[in-house]
Design a protein around this motif. Structure first.
Motif, PDB file in Angstrom:
ATOM      1  N   TRP A  45      -1.982 -12.797 -18.907  1.00 39.70           N
ATOM      2  CA  TRP A  45      -1.351 -13.268 -17.461  1.00 39.70           C
ATOM      3  C   TRP A  45      -0.971 -14.615 -17.043  1.00 39.70           C
ATOM      4  N   ARG A  46      -1.721 -15.708 -17.791  1.00 41.79           N
ATOM      5  CA  ARG A  46      -1.307 -17.045 -17.632  1.00 41.79           C
ATOM      6  C   ARG A  46      -0.160 -17.364 -18.420  1.00 41.79           C
ATOM      7  N   SER A  47      -0.018 -16.751 -19.641  1.00 45.57           N
ATOM      8  CA  SER A  47       1.376 -17.002 -20.449  1.00 45.57           C
ATOM      9  C   SER A  47       2.528 -16.684 -19.780  1.00 45.57           C
ATOM     10  N   THR A  48       2.296 -15.479 -19.072  1.00 50.31           N
ATOM     11  CA  THR A  48       3.573 -14.750 -18.449  1.00 50.31           C
ATOM     12  C   THR A  48       3.733 -15.103 -17.010  1.00 50.31           C
ATOM     13  N   VAL A  49       2.598 -15.696 -16.116  1.00 50.31           N
ATOM     14  CA  VAL A  49       2.940 -16.117 -14.708  1.00 50.31           C
ATOM     15  C   VAL A  49       2.745 -17.258 -14.812  1.00 50.31           C
ATOM     16  N   GLY A  50       2.185 -18.063 -15.726  1.00 53.83           N
ATOM     17  CA  GLY A  50       2.209 -19.601 -15.594  1.00 53.83           C
ATOM     18  C   GLY A  50       1.081 -20.199 -14.310  1.00 53.83           C
ATOM     19  N   PHE A  51       1.290 -20.993 -13.941  1.00 53.31           N
ATOM     20  CA  PHE A  51       0.553 -21.628 -12.785  1.00 53.31           C
ATOM     21  C   PHE A  51       1.378 -22.061 -11.726  1.00 53.31           C
ATOM     22  N   GLN A  52       1.227 -21.217 -10.638  1.00 54.51           N
ATOM     23  CA  GLN A  52       2.103 -21.372  -9.356  1.00 54.51           C
ATOM     24  C   GLN A  52       1.299 -21.814  -8.196  1.00 54.51           C
ATOM     25  N   LEU A  70     -10.597  -8.676 -11.648  1.00 51.79           N
ATOM     26  CA  LEU A  70      -9.074  -9.057 -11.719  1.00 51.79           C
ATOM     27  C   LEU A  70      -8.612  -8.005 -12.494  1.00 51.79           C
ATOM     28  N   ASP A  71      -7.515  -7.524 -11.932  1.00 50.70           N
ATOM     29  CA  ASP A  71      -6.392  -6.635 -12.623  1.00 50.70           C
ATOM     30  C   ASP A  71      -5.416  -7.380 -13.200  1.00 50.70           C
ATOM     31  N   PHE A  72      -5.680  -7.913 -14.457  1.00 47.71           N
ATOM     32  CA  PHE A  72      -4.575  -8.805 -14.948  1.00 47.71           C
ATOM     33  C   PHE A  72      -3.281  -8.204 -15.154  1.00 47.71           C
ATOM     34  N   GLY A  73      -3.118  -6.865 -15.711  1.00 46.51           N
ATOM     35  CA  GLY A  73      -2.032  -6.409 -16.050  1.00 46.51           C
ATOM     36  C   GLY A  73      -1.281  -5.995 -14.525  1.00 46.51           C
ATOM     37  N   GLY A  74      -1.944  -5.787 -13.574  1.00 45.35           N
ATOM     38  CA  GLY A  74      -1.669  -5.670 -12.110  1.00 45.35           C
ATOM     39  C   GLY A  74      -0.698  -6.844 -11.613  1.00 45.35           C
ATOM     40  N   MET A  75      -1.414  -7.969 -11.875  1.00 39.84           N
ATOM     41  CA  MET A  75      -0.832  -9.384 -11.480  1.00 39.84           C
ATOM     42  C   MET A  75       0.398  -9.661 -12.177  1.00 39.84           C
ATOM     43  N   VAL A  76       0.525  -9.264 -13.461  1.00 42.60           N
ATOM     44  CA  VAL A  76       1.624  -9.722 -14.367  1.00 42.60           C
ATOM     45  C   VAL A  76       2.962  -8.898 -13.615  1.00 42.60           C
ATOM     46  N   THR A  77       2.356  -7.462 -13.384  1.00 42.91           N
ATOM     47  CA  THR A  77       3.613  -6.618 -12.754  1.00 42.91           C
ATOM     48  C   THR A  77       4.002  -6.979 -11.455  1.00 42.91           C
ATOM     49  N   ALA A  78       3.056  -7.391 -10.537  1.00 38.47           N
ATOM     50  CA  ALA A  78       3.532  -7.671  -9.403  1.00 38.47           C
ATOM     51  C   ALA A  78       4.522  -9.032  -9.363  1.00 38.47           C
ATOM     52  N   HIS A  79       4.046  -9.991 -10.141  1.00 41.19           N
ATOM     53  CA  HIS A  79       5.017 -11.284 -10.319  1.00 41.19           C
ATOM     54  C   HIS A  79       6.090 -10.923 -10.897  1.00 41.19           C
ATOM     55  N   SER A  80       6.169  -9.955 -11.820  1.00 39.62           N
ATOM     56  CA  SER A  80       7.388  -9.581 -12.516  1.00 39.62           C
ATOM     57  C   SER A  80       8.428  -8.904 -11.372  1.00 39.62           C
ATOM     58  N   LEU A  81       7.916  -8.092 -10.710  1.00 43.58           N
ATOM     59  CA  LEU A  81       8.729  -7.403  -9.666  1.00 43.58           C
ATOM     60  C   LEU A  81       9.386  -8.401  -8.603  1.00 43.58           C
ATOM     61  N   VAL A  82       8.473  -9.546  -8.211  1.00 44.15           N
ATOM     62  CA  VAL A  82       8.729 -10.666  -7.516  1.00 44.15           C
ATOM     63  C   VAL A  82      10.157 -11.513  -7.890  1.00 44.15           C
ATOM     64  N   LYS A  83       9.800 -11.711  -9.596  1.00 45.36           N
ATOM     65  CA  LYS A  83      10.896 -12.373 -10.117  1.00 45.36           C
ATOM     66  C   LYS A  83      12.021 -11.866 -10.253  1.00 45.36           C
ATOM     67  N   ARG A  84      12.044 -10.434 -10.228  1.00 49.42           N
ATOM     68  CA  ARG A  84      13.351  -9.733 -10.561  1.00 49.42           C
ATOM     69  C   ARG A  84      14.036  -9.372  -9.160  1.00 49.42           C
ATOM     70  N   GLY A  85      13.327  -9.684  -7.976  1.00 51.92           N
ATOM     71  CA  GLY A  85      13.971  -9.256  -6.629  1.00 51.92           C
ATOM     72  C   GLY A  85      13.574  -8.126  -6.052  1.00 51.92           C
ATOM     73  N   LYS A  86      12.631  -7.501  -6.720  1.00 49.58           N
ATOM     74  CA  LYS A  86      12.335  -6.049  -6.410  1.00 49.58           C
ATOM     75  C   LYS A  86      11.379  -6.203  -4.999  1.00 49.58           C
ATOM     76  N   ALA A  87      10.673  -7.277  -4.829  1.00 52.04           N
ATOM     77  CA  ALA A  87       9.569  -7.295  -3.943  1.00 52.04           C
ATOM     78  C   ALA A  87       9.502  -8.927  -3.589  1.00 52.04           C
ATOM     79  N   SER A  88       8.979  -9.096  -2.477  1.00 55.57           N
ATOM     80  CA  SER A  88       8.690 -10.470  -2.237  1.00 55.57           C
ATOM     81  C   SER A  88       7.225 -10.970  -2.013  1.00 55.57           C
ATOM     82  N   LEU A  89       6.842 -12.134  -2.141  1.00 55.52           N
ATOM     83  CA  LEU A  89       5.492 -12.440  -2.047  1.00 55.52           C
ATOM     84  C   LEU A  89       4.769 -11.876  -0.686  1.00 55.52           C
ATOM     85  N   SER A  90       5.685 -12.045   0.219  1.00 57.45           N
ATOM     86  CA  SER A  90       5.144 -11.433   1.653  1.00 57.45           C
ATOM     87  C   SER A  90       4.657 -10.174   1.450  1.00 57.45           C
TER      88      SER A  90
END
Length: 359
Positions: A157-164, A222-242
């Motif tokens: 999770w942290r290696s993929t998402v980092g700290f934001q 915490l669902d670490f896989g779910g958090m990685v997926t969610a951030h991936s969708l935001v990064k690819r423009g498929k969703a937004s943080l809101s």
């Protein structure tokens, strides 16, 4: 919540993915069909769990400090386990060689060894076996799950998402969801599931007080896989943080994924708080005590900024100090709250006045 089920399956099949409502009925209130933008994310989740998603706005500096603790702890544990393997492995190899009939330094001469010595050897080896079994069974999984757990783990999770500064948090229910009956969504909001599991976990003050890694408890993981997926969708423009604002997510067989947008309740509570503050200030101004309003504001700001959070004990003491401020200026504290409809909704006044009438 309003009753929405007209047909029920036997209680012997408790599953979160089972519903009691026909397909032509609406989802149980306050849930609604999950928005299309979340569907790619929801497809990766386990329908047997209840989920809560929200945005963690704590500074990334704090998140780094919090995460450093489990990293160091698991590294130390892993290092100790490696040391134990290095020490114990030759011993177990020698015991295995003995079993296979080879002579080793650990072989016991049964004919020339006394019973007392044999008992000491047996007890010593049994104790060693028990310790090592405990280490393998209960301690070894900690660093393994932390570094290599599947489908997601904290390191990935942290290696993929980092700290934001803004991070998507996905929490999932622990094993208590296995005991849920098929009609649990028909409970009103004072039911056991909501009162003991969901409502405390979505409480605005509690959520705002903790960064994601500190939210794991007996009810939620915490669902670490779910958090990685969610951030991936935001990064690819498929969703937004809101799209990932505070929401409760459940799955029903006849309705699919349903969401309860709790963030709207927070917005409503903020609006009510603003209205209550206006009433509060206008009442004191009409009494010629506007300075008392600003004294109250200073008191609340000071107490809520103290280390350790605005705990119930601190809230109680704040109410007592507020009462002293009011009475010092000749204002009947209890009567004042009755005149404006009580302190509920005002920051720092979550505890009812009548709990402090004896002060």
């Amino acid at each position: 919540m309003a009753k929405a089920a007209s047909k029920r399956i036997p209680k012997s099949t408790p599953s979160l993915s089972t519903t009691t409502a026909p397909k032509d009925t609406k989802p149980p209130t306050p849930y609604s069909e999950a928005p299309a933008v979340l569907q790619p994310f929801l497809k990766t989740l386990d329908p047997s769990h209840v989920y809560i998603i929200h945005i963690d706005n704590h500074p990334k500096v704090l998140k780094k400090r919090v995460f450093a603790v489990p990293v160091l702890m698991n590294l130390v544990i892993f290092g100790l386990l490696l040391w134990r393997v290095r020490v114990a492995l030759p011993y177990y190899v020698a015991l295995l060689m003995n079993i296979l009939g080879y002579d080793t330094i650990f072989k016991v001469d049964l004919k020339h060894t006394g019973w007392g010595t044999l008992m000491d050897i047996a007890m010593g080896r049994t104790f060693m076996f028990m310790i090592d079994f405990f280490l393998v069974k209960f301690v070894f999984p900690w660093p393994m799950d932390f570094f290599l757990g599947s489908p997601g783990n904290p390191v990935k999770w942290r290696s993929t998402v980092g700290f934001q500064d803004e991070e998507i948090v996905v929490r999932r229910s622990r094993r208590w969801d296995e005991a849920l009956q098929s009609n649990w969504l028909d409970e009103d909001e004072d039911g056991t599931v909501y009162k003991e599991r969901i409502l405390p976990a979505i409480n605005k003050r509690w959520v705002n007080a903790k960064t994601s890694y500190l939210m794991m408890d007996k009810n939620w993981d915490l669902d670490f896989g779910g958090m990685v997926t969610a951030h991936s969708l935001v990064k690819r423009g498929k969703a937004s943080l809101s799209d990932f604002q505070k929401t409760v997510v459940v799955h029903l067989k006849d309705h699919g994924w349903l969401t309860w947008p709790v963030w709207r309740l927070d917005e409503g509570s903020e609006e009510e708080a603003r209205k209550k503050i206006v009433v509060f200030k206008d009442k004191l101004t009409a009494m010629g005590k506007e300075n008392l309003f600003f004294s109250w504001v200073e008191l609340i700001q000071f107490e809520t900024s103290q280390p350790g959070g605005f705990t119930k004990d601190r809230q109680t003491k704040t109410m007592e100090r507020a009462k002293e401020l009011f009475e010092a200026q000749g204002v009947d504290f209890n009567q004042f709250w009755k005149d404006i409809g009580g302190p509920e909704g005002l920051p720092g006044m979550a505890i009812h006045v009548n709990e402090h009438n004896s002060t």
